[in-house]
Scaffold this active site. Sequence first.
Site, PDB file in Angstrom:
ATOM      1  N   MET A 221     -52.956  48.519  14.567  1.00  0.00           N
ATOM      2  CA  MET A 221     -52.422  49.650  15.334  1.00  0.00           C
ATOM      3  C   MET A 221     -52.937  50.955  14.713  1.00  0.00           C
ATOM      4  O   MET A 221     -52.358  52.025  14.916  1.00  0.00           O
ATOM      5  CB  MET A 221     -50.897  49.604  15.353  1.00  0.00           C
ATOM      6  CG  MET A 221     -50.379  48.320  16.022  1.00  0.00           C
ATOM      7  SD  MET A 221     -48.754  48.439  16.755  1.00  0.00           S
ATOM      8  CE  MET A 221     -47.747  48.752  15.329  1.00  0.00           C
TER       9      MET A 221
ATOM     10  N   HIS B 190     -55.461  46.945   5.549  1.00  0.00           N
ATOM     11  CA  HIS B 190     -56.318  46.693   6.715  1.00  0.00           C
ATOM     12  C   HIS B 190     -57.770  46.476   6.280  1.00  0.00           C
ATOM     13  O   HIS B 190     -58.468  45.612   6.810  1.00  0.00           O
ATOM     14  CB  HIS B 190     -56.286  47.891   7.668  1.00  0.00           C
ATOM     15  CG  HIS B 190     -54.969  48.143   8.323  1.00  0.00           C
ATOM     16  ND1 HIS B 190     -54.249  49.294   8.135  1.00  0.00           N
ATOM     17  CD2 HIS B 190     -54.235  47.379   9.175  1.00  0.00           C
ATOM     18  CE1 HIS B 190     -53.144  49.254   8.845  1.00  0.00           C
ATOM     19  NE2 HIS B 190     -53.095  48.095   9.484  1.00  0.00           N
TER      20      HIS B 190
HETATM   21  O1  PAF Z   1     -49.707  44.042  12.819  1.00  0.00           O
HETATM   22  C1  PAF Z   1     -49.990  44.905  13.682  1.00  0.00           C
HETATM   23  O2  PAF Z   1     -50.528  45.971  13.382  1.00  0.00           O
HETATM   24  C2  PAF Z   1     -49.654  44.633  15.138  1.00  0.00           C
HETATM   25  O3  PAF Z   1     -48.439  43.975  15.270  1.00  0.00           O
HETATM   26  C3  PAF Z   1     -50.773  43.896  15.896  1.00  0.00           C
HETATM   27  C4  PAF Z   1     -51.016  42.508  15.344  1.00  0.00           C
HETATM   28  C5  PAF Z   1     -52.058  44.707  15.815  1.00  0.00           C
HETATM   29  C6  PAF Z   1     -50.390  43.748  17.366  1.00  0.00           C
HETATM   30  O4  PAF Z   1     -50.174  44.977  17.971  1.00  0.00           O
END
Ligand code: PAF
Length: 265
Positions: A13, A20
């Site tokens: 997101m 990330h």
């Molecule tokens: O973990 C996240 O950032 C969200 O839940 C995802 C997997 C991108 C789904 O919107």
Amino acid sequence: MPPAATVGLVPTMGALHVGHLSLIQEAKKECDFVALTIFVNPTQFAPGEDLDSYPKTLAEDLAKAAEEGVDLVWLGESDVLYPPGFSTVVAVPQLADRLCGKSRPHHFGGVCLIVLKLFNLFQPTHAYFGEKDLQQVTIIERMTTDLDLAIQIVRCPLVRESDGLALSSRNVRLNPAEREAALSLSRALMAIKTSWESGERNPQRLSECGVGDLDSRVELEYLEIVDRGSLSTIDTAEIDVEAVVCIAAKVGDVRLIDNIALELS
Ligand code: PAF
């Protein structure tokens, strides 16, 4: 015949942090092509939750993606993904009714919906999720197995700041005092782990030693010791399965989650 190309999908997101980046790095190691998606998915937020205040740092995210050598960045748009008349639901009820699902009953349905849509759009061979969102990755694995999707779900370890705070996009919304209080979540988990390592096996006593470590500014939602596979609460006198301690709490307006594994050997 040359081996089929591997496509790694890293759904996010945005507001990318080192956690990330670790997913992207893992995907880069394993796949020929890596796609990063950035979309704050409205269907996983209930009215009154932090959809509108969710951190957005697109320019920085794109720079980080380029630096990591991501092959494609995809930015979702709500009205394209969920046009008028959209009405399909995806549910994994037996794993979504516990832990975070108790206070956010809508949440995992929304996660499954967008992840399944992304799987259909990208047809990845691999998809990468962090273990900070342990319940999320467990549910996505279940959905992938149940729907016979030929996608390898890759779990990547939770990443912490040097002082123990689990990395989360929402951490930027903590003021210094709240951040200090939030540190007590990981301290509580570490205290339980230390007690586990010194031989305590009773889930009640283990939980109590964690709760005792929480800062008074922390509004605890749950601290549960669960079976790693089923995520069901362990209520036997002694823990004799692979277990995880999961915590969720609010600090100010910010909802945080964290977890730590209690390994048997
Ligand atoms: O973990 C996240 O950032 C969200 O839940 C995802 C997997 C991108 C789904 O919107």
